[in-house]
Design a protein around this motif. Structure first.
Motif, PDB file in Angstrom:
ATOM      1  N   GLU A 129      18.876   3.555  27.895  1.00 19.27           N
ATOM      2  CA  GLU A 129      19.767   4.631  27.447  1.00 19.27           C
ATOM      3  C   GLU A 129      20.357   4.327  26.075  1.00 19.27           C
ATOM      4  O   GLU A 129      20.674   5.247  25.313  1.00 19.27           O
ATOM      5  N   ILE A 130      20.504   3.056  25.739  1.00 17.24           N
ATOM      6  CA  ILE A 130      21.046   2.702  24.424  1.00 17.24           C
ATOM      7  C   ILE A 130      19.941   2.363  23.431  1.00 17.24           C
ATOM      8  O   ILE A 130      20.220   1.926  22.318  1.00 17.24           O
ATOM      9  N   LEU A 131      18.691   2.562  23.840  1.00 20.26           N
ATOM     10  CA  LEU A 131      17.553   2.256  22.970  1.00 20.26           C
ATOM     11  C   LEU A 131      16.904   3.576  22.564  1.00 20.26           C
ATOM     12  O   LEU A 131      16.006   4.077  23.241  1.00 20.26           O
ATOM     13  N   ALA A 132      17.365   4.115  21.445  1.00 20.33           N
ATOM     14  CA  ALA A 132      17.064   5.509  21.117  1.00 20.33           C
ATOM     15  C   ALA A 132      15.666   5.738  20.574  1.00 20.33           C
ATOM     16  O   ALA A 132      15.218   6.880  20.500  1.00 20.33           O
ATOM     17  N   ASP A 133      14.952   4.675  20.152  1.00 15.99           N
ATOM     18  CA  ASP A 133      13.621   4.871  19.572  1.00 15.99           C
ATOM     19  C   ASP A 133      12.823   3.577  19.734  1.00 15.99           C
ATOM     20  O   ASP A 133      13.274   2.618  20.361  1.00 15.99           O
ATOM     21  N   ALA A 134      11.635   3.556  19.148  1.00 17.39           N
ATOM     22  CA  ALA A 134      10.764   2.388  19.301  1.00 17.39           C
ATOM     23  C   ALA A 134      11.369   1.141  18.678  1.00 17.39           C
ATOM     24  O   ALA A 134      11.241   0.034  19.223  1.00 17.39           O
ATOM     25  N   THR A 135      12.033   1.285  17.526  1.00 17.83           N
ATOM     26  CA  THR A 135      12.673   0.132  16.883  1.00 17.83           C
ATOM     27  C   THR A 135      13.710  -0.493  17.799  1.00 17.83           C
ATOM     28  O   THR A 135      13.742  -1.714  17.997  1.00 17.83           O
TER      29      THR A 135
END
Length: 600
Positions: A129-135
């Protein structure tokens, strides 16, 4: 049973096996705009636009405790553990609606002793949930494992090197729909495909909807439609566990509890939230609050509203994910499924007749898990979700006429045999609801036609008799004969159900205008007149009176009151004889014969 997917405000840190090596911050040394590290996966790093780096503490603070209250999911845990332990490599998708308990299942799988033994502590829980994209996802994986960026290699290169050289490792990517639905979905897809391609890696992801990322073979826990709702027994057990330390003692056999939990429809989040309120309020008050406020009740008082603390926020999150995919027709599909108590039976045939060109929108909604398909090809919706949909997608009135036209035609086409019953059964709840609305809205004789056709199905009398009573609310629009026909239809059903006192009362109401001489003959013709309304001939009045006598005779017979039964049947016979109704005479003689037989 933890009710929901992982979300914010979970501040209970724990160590998940070899979870973290410390709060290590990642240092990005790439100076190029695009850092390409093998296998066609691109991570963009714009220094002026660089997102906040994810730390081990960030992950830890978003990781919930393994829920202590966990019911109704034992078989699913066993299924997952067996397949993970017996298969060389498998990837599991835990899918379903928001609030159905996906995170809880994932945590219990990871804590199973057999899983800990197989992966030797290399089990990592990643709150996406706190990892908004691939980076961010790469950062999160690096921090969970405890990897550091080395000079000359970017974070993705370090991560891929780890997978090439590590022993068996298990990653739980919780709430994976967050990065998956980002603008960089292609990068996320490439990353997850690459991770799953390593023989050493096993992935369990939790995600809203019914599909995990494609091109990866997922074992879908709970079936193609995702995790099922809890059975009533498990829901009761969970509710009582959640509310056990409150001010009120609640027993699982409490009838109000059962009614309340039926409204929660097996959604773990809804059950947990209503159980929290049950610590402070009695069940009768909660039931009344639900009846008035619906999903607005289902939230934790005094806490910030998020997907863990509010059912409405959880549902709205799914709606937000659908933004751009759902047309006005799709909204109407949601309205239909939420409005109709029986859902949409045989939906591939039924839905286009109610709502043209809606099939593809229904497929989108199914994949989102806002609605689901039963084994009988019926589209349905969990009650809390349905109540919220009716709240936010109002204007259901615009669909009433379409629903009514479909069901009026449907009932007209029913075959007059057992097949009619088979076809009618899945739709009966919908028919009763729309018919009640139409009757309340206006007086139409077509409503009576439908009531008369439904009268042939005695198993539905308990609901049908209430609709007939509502139709009688339009007495002022009917002439006396029409009123009488409706009331005698009502009496037949009431008598069939054994409510003889009510049946006798209805018959006396039918007789009253005759006995009080409220209906008088018009000397100008052979018809009868009352209040300016022409009423059929004197023979019709005699026939109706005879019918009343005959019905009273039958009721008294069923009550073993043979003397009064004989008296009424004889009166009916005499009137039928007077007007030459041979069928009426025969029916009376038949019952009289049975009475004489009973009296020896």
């Amino acid at each position: 049973m933890e009710p929901v997917d992982n979300g914010p405000n979970q501040t209970s840190p724990r160590n998940q096996g070899n979870f973290f090596s410390g709060a290590q911050h990642m240092n990005f040394v790439q100076s190029t705009v695009n850092n390409r590290v093998g296998d066609n996966i691109t991570i963009n790093n714009f220094p002026e636009n660089k997102p906040k780096e994810i730390t081990a503490d960030d992950l830890l603070l978003q990781t919930p405790e393994v829920p202590a209250v966990f019911t109704g999911r034992t078989n699913l845990i066993e299924e997952a553990v067996n397949i993970l332990c017996e298969t060389k490599q498998v990837h599991i998708a835990i899918l379903g609606a928001g609030g159905i308990g996906k995170t809880s299942v994932a945590l219990h799988i990871m804590e199973n002793p057999l899983i800990k033994e197989k992966f030797a502590g290399r089990c990592y829980f990643i709150p996406c949930e706190i990892l908004a994209d691939a980076t961010n996802l790469v950062q999160g994986l690096m921090q969970a494992i405890g990897l550091q960026v080395t000079q000359g290699k970017g974070p993705l290169g370090v991560l891929l090197d780890y997978f090439r050289g590590c022993h068996e490792v298990l990653f739980i990517l919780d709430n994976f729909d967050t990065p998956w639905n980002s603008k960089g979905q292609t990068e996320v897809k490439n990353l997850i495909k690459k991770i799953c391609s390593f023989k050493s890696a096993t992935v369990i992801l939790t995600m809203r909807g019914t599909d995990g990322p494609r091109e990866i073979k997922w074992h879908k826990l709970g079936g193609q439609s995702g995790l099922p709702a809890l059975e009533l027994g498990a829901a009761k057990e969970a509710f009582c566990s959640f509310s056990s330390d409150g001010d009120f003692t609640i027993k699982e056999e409490d009838p109000i509890l059962e009614k309340l939990l039926i409204q929660m429809d097996g959604m773990p989040l809804a059950i947990m939230l209503i159980a929290e309120l049950a610590k402070e309020l009695p069940l009768t008050d909660l039931m009344e609050m639900w009846n008035i406020q619906k999903t607005a009740v289902l939230k934790k008082i005094g806490e910030q509203e998020n997907r863990l603390t509010s059912i409405e926020v959880s549902i709205q999150l799914t709606l937000s994910i659908l933004r751009g995919k759902l047309s006005a027709t799709g909204e109407n599909v949601l309205r239909l499924v939420a409005f109709l108590p029986s859902g949409i039976p045989d939906w591939l045939k039924t839905l286009p007749k109610m709502l043209p060109d809606a099939t593809m929108q229904a497929v989108i909604l199914k994949k989102s898990c806002l609605i689901y398909e039963t084994g009988h090809k019926t589209l349905k919706i969990l009650t809390p979700i349905g109540e919220y949909i009716l709240k936010v997608f109002n204007r259901i009135e615009c669909l009433h006429n379409q629903i009514w036209r479909f069901y009026e035609s449907f009932i007209d086409d029913l075959p007059p045999n057992s097949m009619g019953d088979v076809q009618l059964a899945p739709h009966i709840g919908n028919i009763f609801k729309i018919l009640e609305i139409q009757i309340k809205k206006s007086f139409e004789r077509s409503h009576m036609n439908v009531l008369e056709k439904l009268y042939h199905y005695s198993q539905y009398f308990s609901g049908l008799v209430l609709l007939v009573e509502k139709y009688l609310g339009w007495k002022s629009q009917m002439d006396w004969v029409e009123q009488t026909q409706v009331m005698l239809l009502q009496e037949s059903m009431v008598s069939f159900m054994g409510e003889y006192g009510k049946a006798i009362h209805i018959i006396h109401e039918v007789e009253l205008p005759i006995s009080k001489h409220w209906i008088i003959q018009d000397p100008r013709n052979s018809n009868m007149i009352r209040g300016g309304i022409i009423i059929p001939t004197k023979n019709t009045i005699k026939c109706i009176q005879a019918e009343c006598y005959q019905r009273l005779g039958k009721i008294f017979y069923y009550q073993s009151n043979y003397t009064q039964s004989q008296q009424k049947l004889q009166q009916a016979r005499d009137l039928y004889e007077n007007i030459g109704d041979m069928a009426g005479i025969a029916e009376c003689m038949q019952f009289l014969g049975e009475i004489w037989q009973q009296l020896n």
